[in-house]
Every structure is written in C-alpha cells, then in structure tokens.
Write a protein that holds these residues in place. Structure first.
Motif, PDB file in Angstrom:
ATOM      1  N   LYS A 115      45.193  30.218  73.154  1.00  0.00           N
ATOM      2  CA  LYS A 115      46.927  30.079  73.379  1.00  0.00           C
ATOM      3  C   LYS A 115      47.156  30.744  75.014  1.00  0.00           C
ATOM      4  N   ASN A 116      46.451  31.442  75.359  1.00  0.00           N
ATOM      5  CA  ASN A 116      46.759  31.859  76.805  1.00  0.00           C
ATOM      6  C   ASN A 116      46.027  30.756  77.628  1.00  0.00           C
ATOM      7  N   ALA A 117      45.020  29.915  77.434  1.00  0.00           N
ATOM      8  CA  ALA A 117      44.665  28.933  78.272  1.00  0.00           C
ATOM      9  C   ALA A 117      45.610  27.750  78.197  1.00  0.00           C
ATOM     10  N   ALA A 118      46.100  27.336  76.968  1.00  0.00           N
ATOM     11  CA  ALA A 118      46.934  26.317  77.193  1.00  0.00           C
ATOM     12  C   ALA A 118      48.281  26.652  77.694  1.00  0.00           C
ATOM     13  N   GLU A 119      48.742  27.789  77.586  1.00  0.00           N
ATOM     14  CA  GLU A 119      50.044  28.035  78.245  1.00  0.00           C
ATOM     15  C   GLU A 119      49.735  28.049  79.847  1.00  0.00           C
ATOM     16  N   ALA A 120      48.693  28.325  80.358  1.00  0.00           N
ATOM     17  CA  ALA A 120      48.457  28.236  81.571  1.00  0.00           C
ATOM     18  C   ALA A 120      48.265  26.955  82.149  1.00  0.00           C
ATOM     19  N   MET A 121      48.299  26.022  81.414  1.00  0.00           N
ATOM     20  CA  MET A 121      48.290  24.582  81.789  1.00  0.00           C
ATOM     21  C   MET A 121      49.797  23.651  81.155  1.00  0.00           C
ATOM     22  N   GLU A 122      50.501  24.513  80.705  1.00  0.00           N
ATOM     23  CA  GLU A 122      51.702  23.839  80.081  1.00  0.00           C
ATOM     24  C   GLU A 122      52.606  23.015  81.353  1.00  0.00           C
ATOM     25  N   GLU A 123      52.561  23.222  82.613  1.00  0.00           N
ATOM     26  CA  GLU A 123      53.128  22.381  83.522  1.00  0.00           C
ATOM     27  C   GLU A 123      52.603  20.987  83.636  1.00  0.00           C
ATOM     28  N   LYS A 124      51.268  20.908  83.715  1.00  0.00           N
ATOM     29  CA  LYS A 124      50.516  19.727  84.172  1.00  0.00           C
ATOM     30  C   LYS A 124      49.351  19.333  83.202  1.00  0.00           C
ATOM     31  N   GLY A 125      49.252  20.161  82.300  1.00  0.00           N
ATOM     32  CA  GLY A 125      48.317  19.799  81.221  1.00  0.00           C
ATOM     33  C   GLY A 125      46.786  19.951  81.875  1.00  0.00           C
ATOM     34  N   GLY A 126      45.815  19.443  80.815  1.00  0.00           N
ATOM     35  CA  GLY A 126      44.377  19.797  81.545  1.00  0.00           C
ATOM     36  C   GLY A 126      43.540  19.868  80.340  1.00  0.00           C
ATOM     37  N   MET A 127      42.381  20.081  80.709  1.00  0.00           N
ATOM     38  CA  MET A 127      41.212  20.305  79.622  1.00  0.00           C
ATOM     39  C   MET A 127      40.706  21.820  79.505  1.00  0.00           C
ATOM     40  N   ILE A 128      40.412  22.283  78.141  1.00  0.00           N
ATOM     41  CA  ILE A 128      39.810  23.393  77.908  1.00  0.00           C
ATOM     42  C   ILE A 128      38.552  23.146  77.347  1.00  0.00           C
ATOM     43  N   HIS A 129      37.477  23.825  78.119  1.00  0.00           N
ATOM     44  CA  HIS A 129      36.044  23.690  77.835  1.00  0.00           C
ATOM     45  C   HIS A 129      35.659  24.876  76.867  1.00  0.00           C
ATOM     46  N   ILE A 130      34.978  24.631  75.982  1.00  0.00           N
ATOM     47  CA  ILE A 130      34.529  25.583  74.955  1.00  0.00           C
ATOM     48  C   ILE A 130      33.093  25.405  75.005  1.00  0.00           C
ATOM     49  N   HIS A 131      32.033  26.413  75.494  1.00  0.00           N
ATOM     50  CA  HIS A 131      30.606  26.161  75.454  1.00  0.00           C
ATOM     51  C   HIS A 131      30.161  27.286  74.749  1.00  0.00           C
ATOM     52  N   ILE A 132      29.218  27.129  73.484  1.00  0.00           N
ATOM     53  CA  ILE A 132      28.661  28.285  72.932  1.00  0.00           C
ATOM     54  C   ILE A 132      27.213  28.134  72.949  1.00  0.00           C
ATOM     55  N   THR A 133      26.549  29.045  73.295  1.00  0.00           N
ATOM     56  CA  THR A 133      25.019  29.233  73.724  1.00  0.00           C
ATOM     57  C   THR A 133      24.392  30.560  73.453  1.00  0.00           C
ATOM     58  N   HIS A 134      22.863  30.550  73.348  1.00  0.00           N
ATOM     59  CA  HIS A 134      22.210  31.685  73.052  1.00  0.00           C
ATOM     60  C   HIS A 134      21.661  32.211  74.139  1.00  0.00           C
ATOM     61  N   TRP A 135      21.554  33.497  74.479  1.00  0.00           N
ATOM     62  CA  TRP A 135      20.901  34.300  75.740  1.00  0.00           C
ATOM     63  C   TRP A 135      20.455  35.455  75.003  1.00  0.00           C
ATOM     64  N   GLU A 136      19.158  35.850  75.054  1.00  0.00           N
ATOM     65  CA  GLU A 136      18.619  37.035  74.771  1.00  0.00           C
ATOM     66  C   GLU A 136      18.954  37.132  73.304  1.00  0.00           C
ATOM     67  N   ASP A 137      19.526  38.167  72.791  1.00  0.00           N
ATOM     68  CA  ASP A 137      20.061  38.726  71.534  1.00  0.00           C
ATOM     69  C   ASP A 137      21.297  38.418  71.107  1.00  0.00           C
ATOM     70  N   GLN A 138      22.038  37.756  71.940  1.00  0.00           N
ATOM     71  CA  GLN A 138      23.643  37.372  71.793  1.00  0.00           C
ATOM     72  C   GLN A 138      23.921  35.886  71.672  1.00  0.00           C
TER      73      GLN A 138
ATOM     74  N   GLN B  93      41.552  35.948  65.308  1.00  0.00           N
ATOM     75  CA  GLN B  93      42.557  36.352  66.226  1.00  0.00           C
ATOM     76  C   GLN B  93      42.374  36.244  67.804  1.00  0.00           C
ATOM     77  N   VAL B  94      40.944  36.685  67.985  1.00  0.00           N
ATOM     78  CA  VAL B  94      40.546  36.635  69.201  1.00  0.00           C
ATOM     79  C   VAL B  94      40.554  35.240  69.957  1.00  0.00           C
ATOM     80  N   LEU B  95      40.116  34.210  69.088  1.00  0.00           N
ATOM     81  CA  LEU B  95      40.237  32.741  69.522  1.00  0.00           C
ATOM     82  C   LEU B  95      41.587  32.426  70.070  1.00  0.00           C
ATOM     83  N   ILE B  96      42.498  32.659  68.922  1.00  0.00           N
ATOM     84  CA  ILE B  96      43.842  32.395  69.087  1.00  0.00           C
ATOM     85  C   ILE B  96      44.521  32.861  70.406  1.00  0.00           C
ATOM     86  N   ASN B  97      44.343  34.099  70.544  1.00  0.00           N
ATOM     87  CA  ASN B  97      44.864  34.769  71.724  1.00  0.00           C
ATOM     88  C   ASN B  97      44.486  34.092  73.014  1.00  0.00           C
ATOM     89  N   VAL B  98      43.026  33.885  73.345  1.00  0.00           N
ATOM     90  CA  VAL B  98      42.347  33.290  74.333  1.00  0.00           C
ATOM     91  C   VAL B  98      42.724  32.004  74.482  1.00  0.00           C
TER      92      VAL B  98
END
Length: 560
Positions: free
Chosen positions: A459-482, A452-457
């Motif tokens: 969807k908001n990203a896609a709707e912010a680019m609905e006029e001209k399109g674009g790229m959504i960059h998703i990067h997952i990394t590890h830092w300390e204990d997170q 649900q969190v990922l869907i909300n975020v």
C-alpha cells in the motif's frame, strides 16, 4: 762484488797491452831492417790499436753481462722470497678462514681442506684425501661435477644455497662459492668455499611459518586489518586482509598498493582521507561507515610513530551491523513499550465512545436532509480511520502469541496482490512478481500477520506512485538460511534524513498517516525472527528488503 769483478777482468786489458807493445817492437825491428818502413809501420800500429780496442770492448761486454746476470739473480731471489711470503700469507688465510675451504681436481677428488672444513663436516684431510666429494649428498654429486666442469670453463658460482652432508650423516644448509685456478702446465684446480647457514635457514623458515600463521590469523579474523603509508598526499595500502574484505566485495590484490579512490567512490575516499590525515598527525581515530549492502563497519586508526614521526597507520575494521541492529531493536522495543502503555490506557477508553458515536450517526443519517448526507459520510469515514488507529494501538499494546505454521511466501504474496488489485488499478500501478522456485519457498510464520506486513508495504508503494503511476517489482530469492523478499517501487523516494526515522511511532511521510503501520510491520517481522531493511533515494523510488528464516525442524515452534 764490484772489486771482485775488477780483479777478474783487469788481466785481459793488461795482457792485450803487452801484446800490443810486443807487436810495436817487432814492427820497429822489421822497419829498421827492411825497406818500406812507413807502410809496415802503419800496419803494425793499426794492429796494435785494434787489439787494444778489442780488449777494451771485450772487457766492457763481459762486465755488462756479468752485472746483468747478478741483477737477475738478485731479482730471482727477491721473487722467490715474495712467493714464499705470499704462500705463507695465503696458507695462513686458508688455515685460519672461518669458512670451510676444499681444494679438489676437476673430477671432485679431494686434494686439501682447511680446519674450518673439519669443524663443519667432521672429516680430517687424512680421512678424505683422494676421495670424491664425500661431503656432497649422493643425489647432488652429478650436479656438483657438472658445476665443476662449468667452473673449469671459466664460470663462477657465488653464494649458491644447497645442502651438505657431515661425517655423521646429517644434512646441513650451506652457501657455496666455487672458482678454478689453472697452473702453467694447464692443470685445473677447483676451490670450493662453504658457509654453514643452517641456523639462518631455520630462522628464515621459522619466520615464514610465523608469517604464514599471522596471515592465516588475519585472513580468518572476522574484520579487516590494514596498514597505510603516506606517499606525498596519497595514502597507499601496504597490507589488507580479513574475512570482512570479501563481504565488502574486495580482495587483498585489489587493495594493496592502491589508494581508496581506486576501488570506492571519490566522495567516500575524500572522507576517509580526512580521517587518515588526523591519524597521521598522531591522533587515534574511530569512525563508522555503512554500505549499500547494509553492512556497518567501525574502523580504528592507530599511528605507528618512530623517532617522533608517524611512519605508518595501522587500521582495523569490524562489522558492527548486528550490534547496530540490536541497538535499533532495543530502542524500537523501548518505544513500543511506551506506545503500548499509552495504548493500553487510551485505546479501551476511546473504543467504547467511538462505538456509541458511530451507532448514533448511522441512526440519524437516514432522517437527515439530503444535502447533509455527505457530512455524515465524512464523519463515518473519519470514525473508521480512528477505529483503525485504535486497532493498531491495541495490536501494539497486546502481547502476541504467534502460532507458526508452514507458509508459502509466493502463494501468500499472490493473495495480497489480488486483494490490493483495485487500489493498484486506481493508482495506475502494475505489479511484477518473480521468484526463485515455487514449491520450496516456505517459512515458519503466521499467515495473517505476514499478509498484514505485505499489505502495509505494498500500500505504501502504491501510494508513493499515485501521481504518475509506475511498476512495483517483487522478487523472492534464497540466500544462506533465509528467504529474501525485495519490494521496489518507482515512486518519489524518501529523503535521507527521514529514512532513519521510518518505523518510529507517529512518524509518517504521508499526509494522513499515523506512523504506526511500519511500526507494526517491524514488530511482526521481528516476531518472526526476520529482518527488514529500507533503502531509498529521493526521486528514484524505495526498496524494502524483508528476510525470513527458511522452514526447518528446529524452528518450527510457537514463539511468544
């Protein structure tokens, strides 16, 4: 003295006078007897004159030499008296000097010492006369003899800090000065003057220890401690240290002897300068600043005043990020509580009538005129939207029991991307996913809630680019204990004044939004023990950063 000289030398001219008279008488006799009187008379007169002149010259010469000798004797006596006085003076200085003085030959054999030497080292002259440097530690004897050789060649040693050895074997810190004297016979004597600086060195060492401890304390202090001096219109750092400094991407060397504009933006440097100016006028100043990294610091400036004038500013900065976050979470919790109470009282009252209305609309739609079908579709869509809002209300109102399990972040992200693919295509949006590694990227979470969190975020990203399109960059990394998930879009961005309100109930930047989606997102992330941060700049897009604890045996449990 001069009467004696007169009596001594008066006899000589008298004798010469009588001899001259006798010569004249003899000449007279000869003249009266023999011929050639004029010639003989001239000869005798000349002889008498020369003898008289010679006697006078001899008298004066003897007198002058004797007076010179007397003067020389007088000068010698005065010189001897002066030498005696100088010897007494220097001996007095030698004996009464508070510094330890030692006289040796070039080979280090002791010739003389003063009482201060005895007081410092413990030896008397009788005990060490003729000995070779008894007060020098064995490891330094060769060095001292080499120094003596250099001093004998004309060099001087002034205030050299080294070690001395006392009669009882103690080592003491001394300051040593050495010079040489060469007598008329070419004999070289070495004079050494030493001061006991043991207490001074101990004080210096103690001061260095205290300084080191202070530096270590400052360095391990969680915040930053710094000092500023004003030079002209500039404020220069004279000290800056603390753990927070490295977290800000700086070091002591990069800050000390510099001003703010050397390592930060000109705009921020000017802002800080206004605070410094206020503090320099005697005011104690507090201010906050935030960095792009998400760190928020609280800084205190205190003027150091001497004789009514500010000479320095003492400052300290502490990281209040967690405190600010706690305050924000508390405020959000209070808002959620208010919304929850509202939802509990309203949602159930709305839900039942909605069900009846939707049922009757679906029943009437087939029997309506064809040109009225579109109105039924609009009403049904709006009812669905109201239904979704009621669901979000109920989610906020209902206490949740999270049943955590191991969730692979990469896998769940790929599933949400697949689910939203039609909307991405419709808005001309492409998605790129990169990650640290696949197998170990697991967190404790409830899969549906994280989806649900990922869907909300997204969807908001896609709707912010609905006029001209674009790229959504998703990067997952590890830092300390997170594990950190960064979702960045290329949309229109969010104005600065609106960014702070994201997550508040009923605040939205979308035309048909309710403001509850991001509020739900914040609540889910907080329920998972994570963090969420939003960074945006108008016209450049938005970055959403989500942090979730990595999976460990300690945090694998059910949270309520």
């Amino acid at each position: 003295m001069y009467k004696t000289l007169f009596k001594k030398y008066f006899r000589i001219p008298v004798i010469c006078f009588f001899l001259s008279v006798l010569i004249l008488l003899a000449g007279y006799y000869i003249i009266s007897t023999y011929e050639s009187k004029n010639v003989i008379l001239f000869v005798f007169i000349t002889l008498a004159f020369l003898m008289t002149l010679n006697s006078v010259f001899l008298y004066r010469t003897l007198k002058r030499n004797d007076l010179t000798l007397v003067n020389q004797k007088k000068q010698w006596k005065e010189a001897e008296e002066l030498v005696v006085k100088q010897e007494q003076k220097y001996r007095s200085i030698f004996e009464n000097s508070t510094h330890a003085i030692m006289v040796t030959d070039i080979n280090g054999r002791v010739l003389d010492i003063n009482p201060s030497f005895t007081n410092m080292y413990g030896w008397t002259l009788d005990e060490i006369i003729g000995e070779c440097l008894p007060m020098v530690p064995d490891i330094f004897i060769d060095t001292v003899l080499q120094d003596n050789q250099k001093v004998a060649e004309g060099e001087r040693i002034i205030n050299k800090e080294t070690f001395g050895k006392t009669k009882d074997g103690r080592l003491i810190d001394i300051s040593l000065s050495v010079s040489s004297i060469i007598d008329n016979e070419g004999k070289i004597t070495i004079f050494s003057l030493a001061r006991d600086i043991t207490e001074k060195k101990m004080a210096v060492r103690q001061l260095e220890i205290m300084k080191s401890e202070l530096q270590q304390t400052i360095r391990h202090q969680q915040g930053i401690i710094f000092k500023l001096r004003k030079k002209g219109n500039r404020f220069i750092y004279t000290m800056c240290d603390g753990r927070l400094l490295s977290r800000l991407g700086l070091s002591t060397e990069a800050v000390v002897d510099k001003e703010d504009k050397d390592f930060m933006s000109l705009e921020r440097a000017r802002t800080f300068t206004t605070y410094y100016e206020r503090a320099w006028k005697g005011e104690e100043v507090f201010y906050e600043f935030s960095l792009r990294s998400g760190i928020t610091c609280l800084t205190n400036l205190t003027p150091i005043i001497e004789n009514g004038k500010t000479i320095e500013l003492l400052g300290s900065s502490i990281d209040v990020t967690d405190k600010k976050r706690s305050e924000e979470m508390l405020m959000r919790s209070e808002k959620l509580s208010v919304v929850g109470k509202l939802a509990a009282g309203v949602a159930h009252e709305i839900r039942n009538p909605l069900t009846s209305i939707r049922g009757f609309l679906q029943y009437l739609k087939p029997s309506s005129q064809e040109d009225h079908q579109k109105f039924f579709d609009v009403m049904l869509d709006e009812l669905d939207r109201i239904h979704d809002i009621v669901k979000e209300f109920l989610f906020l109102a209902k206490p949740h029991e999270y049943k955590f399990e191991s969730v692979n972040l990469v896998a769940i992200t790929q599933q949400v991307i697949k689910l939203l693919e039609p909307q991405f295509i419709l808005n001309n949006v492409q998605v790129s996913l990169s990650y640290y590694q696949l197998d170990d990227m697991k967190v404790n979470g409830e899969p549906n809630q994280l989806k649900q969190v990922l869907i909300n975020v997204l969807k908001n990203a896609a709707e912010a680019m609905e006029e001209k399109g674009g790229m959504i960059h998703i990067h997952i990394t590890h830092w300390e204990d997170q594990y950190i998930m960064r979702i960045r879009d290329e949309g229109c961005g969010i104005p600065k004044e609106r960014l702070k309100k994201i997550g508040e109930p009923f605040f939205t930047t979308k035309e048909k939004g309710t403001g509850l989606g991001m509020m739900v997102t914040h609540k889910i992330i907080e329920g998972h023990g994570g963090t969420i941060r939003i960074v945006s700049k108008e016209g450049e897009g938005t970055l959403v950063e989500i942090g979730l604890p990595e999976i460990t045996p300690q945090n694998l449990f059910i949270l309520k």
